[in-house]
Design an enzyme around this catalytic site. Structure first.
Site, short mmCIF file in Angstrom:
data_model
loop_
_atom_site.label_atom_id
_atom_site.label_comp_id
_atom_site.label_asym_id
_atom_site.label_seq_id
_atom_site.Cartn_x
_atom_site.Cartn_y
_atom_site.Cartn_z
N LYS A 58 1.16 -0.94 0.13
CA LYS A 58 -0.15 -0.19 -0.23
C LYS A 58 1.04 1.30 -0.10
O LYS A 58 2.09 1.69 0.71
CB LYS A 58 -1.04 -0.16 1.31
CG LYS A 58 -1.69 1.07 0.93
CD LYS A 58 -2.70 1.00 2.51
CE LYS A 58 -3.54 1.99 2.93
NZ LYS A 58 -5.07 2.00 4.35
N SER A 69 -10.13 1.64 2.69
CA SER A 69 -8.62 2.45 2.83
C SER A 69 -7.50 1.28 1.90
O SER A 69 -7.57 2.53 0.59
CB SER A 69 -7.88 3.37 3.20
OG SER A 69 -7.01 3.41 4.49
N SER A 118 -9.96 -1.08 7.91
CA SER A 118 -9.29 -0.24 6.34
C SER A 118 -8.46 -1.94 5.76
O SER A 118 -7.61 -1.81 4.44
CB SER A 118 -8.17 1.01 6.35
OG SER A 118 -8.95 2.22 6.15
#
Lengths: 96, 495
Positions: free
Chosen positions: B86, B161, B185
């Site tokens: 990420k 997210s 997330s």
């Protein structure tokens, strides 16, 4: 509690954010909704309840006191938006 | 598309000498090239460096094979396995943006501990994935750069997210990726994309080099396609880190040891008072079915209560923005990141932050600043922290009676783009089932337990006691073996 447009402007300034009038318009009702939702916490009796700031408090986390080199200056300056080769440059802080 | 190989299958194949690390890296890069135009999972693909790294590993492969005493030794590290991070995890020399304009050109001079550990484990980093700006969001729609599409339904969000990481794994572009979980997330995008995501116990995995959002809640964890694969990755990234003073003293474990397939005697807690409102019927049915699968196999189902979980979202949306408002004060245009010039220092700060941050980030900074401001601190921030204590106590009580708690990961399957983004509070309520674990610091996993009529994945969430990932993984693995359905692979993505 309703958050007025003036409060939005004031708090944005505290957070060093310049928000457009258009954003102030949409933020005031949205923030009011969120804060009003959060007000349900007022309904709960919290007498004698300690606040939790961290799930597992670790106390006095120390490292050994050994000097170590930090990152070299040129590495740090490589990410600086403006520099004079030795230092980061910013607009004048003091007037006059 | 045919079945995607797992980490385990890749390692077994390399151990047998059938494939080389560069075969897998090349395949991963080819898949990204073919598919990601439709998905938008990657913000940056690290093609050249990944291939160089993989070829170096090719040269080590003979020695690696020779050192394997038994075939199961091949899973001791992640030799030659391609993966994605990420883009809120710093990678030395490789741009890291947190999907924010303010860090658009930032090149970290150091790597996050998790990145270092995966390199030491001989994994190959192929790219950085999309996220909601600074990990603030539940749909990845808040990225300043691009949308990410759900591989199972391109008109739906991938969740967030860590939407880019979950979508990259679901679409077969990488066998695993790391995400970060502050309020769900990792788990919610894993549920939306039909893959498996683990939020470890707070402190289990070092946060050093993770771009901070809410420091008392943030935790890094793996996303992969099997329980065994997430266990293999978790083993590599866990452990104490002197560079993160909040990292727990506990050392890492071989989490695969608990994957016995046995669920007899396991006590599964079911929270009756939480399911009441707003949960999609198909989600409810899929969760009930998953629980009966476990109980049919000999697990004991016990009812537990989490009476304060109804207040979790309220507590979280004060605590997290408060911490964020403080953490994000560092983006001032002085030392790194974007700067917008102004006449005075103050004007430079305001212009930089106003042009650099997106609206959701500003919204949270303003809420956080408000909640921390004098006169409101006691009414909001302190109460939110007291609620955290009560939520933690609820879990302590519940875990007296059970070993894991089962519930949905999200109230509904993946929603459409724009469906919730107009009303921030509606989007926040999406996190109702995931937030309590962050407030209490507990480990959790989301794994597929069904698909909706529209073919959208549904996630089962299992939560455990602090530092008891082993039991959570044992229950998840047991369910995965028993569940009797195969999560369909996304199709029609190539070309």
């Amino acid at each position: 509690m309703k958050i007025s447009e003036d409060v939005v402007r004031h708090v944005a300034h505290l957070a060093r954010l310049a928000v457009s009038e258009e954003d102030v318009h949409s933020l005031a009702p949205q923030l009011s909704n969120i804060i009003e939702y959060a007000e349900q916490l007022q309904r709960v009796d919290m007498t004698g309840v300690d606040p939790t700031s961290h799930p597992f408090p670790l106390e006095n986390v120390l490292r050994s006191d050994e000097p170590k080199l930090g990152l070299p200056r040129e590495v740090i300056l490589a990410n600086a938006p403006d520099d004079d080769g030795e230092q980061i440059r910013v607009p004048a802080v003091l007037e006059g | 598309m045919k079945e995607f190989p797992t980490i385990k299958q890749m390692l077994t194949s390399m151990a047998a000498g059938e494939t080389q690390p560069s075969d897998w890296t090349r395949q991963s890069l080819t898949n990204i090239q073919k598919i990601d135009g439709k998905i938008g999972a990657f913000l940056r693909v690290n093609e050249e460096q990944a291939l160089i790294h993989a070829r170096q590993l090719d040269e080590m492969a003979v020695r690696w094979r020779k050192n394997l005493v038994s075939p199961s030794d091949s899973t001791r590290d992640l030799f030659g396995i391609p993966y994605a991070l990420k883009d809120n995890m710093c990678t030395k020399g490789v741009g890291t943006t947190a999907a924010s304009r303010i860090l658009e050109n930032y090149i970290p001079p150091y790597s996050a501990t998790v990145a270092e550990k995966l390199t030491q484990a001989n994994g190959v980093m192929v790219g950085k994935t999309n996220l909601d700006e600074f990990a603030m969001g539940s749909s990845t729609e808040n990225s300043a750069f691009q949308k990410t599409h759900n591989p199972h339904h391109l008109n739906r969000v991938p969740g967030g997210s860590s939407g880019g990481s979950a979508a990259a794994v679901a679409a077969g572009m990488v066998p695993f990726a790391l995400g970060s979980d502050t309020g769900g997330s990792i788990r919610q995008p894993a549920a939306f994309c039909g893959v498996i995501g683990v939020k470890p116990t707070y402190g289990r995995v070092s946060r050093f080099g993770l771009i901070a959002f809410a420091s008392s809640l943030d935790q890094i964890g793996p996303i992969a396609r099997t329980v065994e694969d997430v266990a293999l990755v978790l083993r590599q990234i866990s452990g104490h880190d002197p560079l993160d003073s909040t990292s727990a003293p506990a050392s890492t474990e071989d989490f695969t040891r608990s994957l016995t397939g046995e669920v007899k005697e396991l006590r599964i807690g079911v929270v009756r008072d939480m399911n009441a409102e707003g949960v999609n019927d198909q989600v409810k049915a899929a969760i009930d079915k998953a629980i009966s699968v476990l109980s049919d196999a000999g697990a004991q189902v016990v009812e537990v209560t989490l009476p304060h979980s109804a207040y979790a979202v309220a507590s979280y949306y004060l605590v997290a923005p408060a911490e964020a408002s403080s953490n994000l004060a560092r983006y001032d245009g002085v030392r790194y990141g974007r700067r917008v010039e102004g006449e005075t220092l103050l004007e430079m700060y305001e212009k930089t932050r106003s042009e650099g941050f997106g609206l959701e980030v500003k919204r949270r900074i303003i809420i956080g600043t408000y909640a921390l401001s004098s006169g409101y601190y006691d009414a909001y921030y302190k109460r939110a922290q007291q609620m955290r204590t009560l939520i933690r106590q609820d879990f302590d009580d519940a875990f007296q009676k059970c070993d894991v708690i089962a519930m949905p990961t999200a109230p509904s399957p993946a929603f459409a783009f724009g469906e919730k983004s107009a009303d921030p509070l509606q989007m926040y309520l999406e996190d109702i089932f995931t937030i309590p674990a962050n407030l209490a610091g507990l480990p959790g996993i989301s794994l597929p337990c069904g698909v909706s009529d529209e073919g959208l994945p549904i996630g089962l969430q299992l939560l455990g006691k602090a530092f008891d990932e082993s039991t959570v993984l044992r229950a998840a693995y047991g369910y995965e073996q028993l569940r009797g359905f195969v999560m369909p692979f996304p199709h029609g993505l190539e070309g």
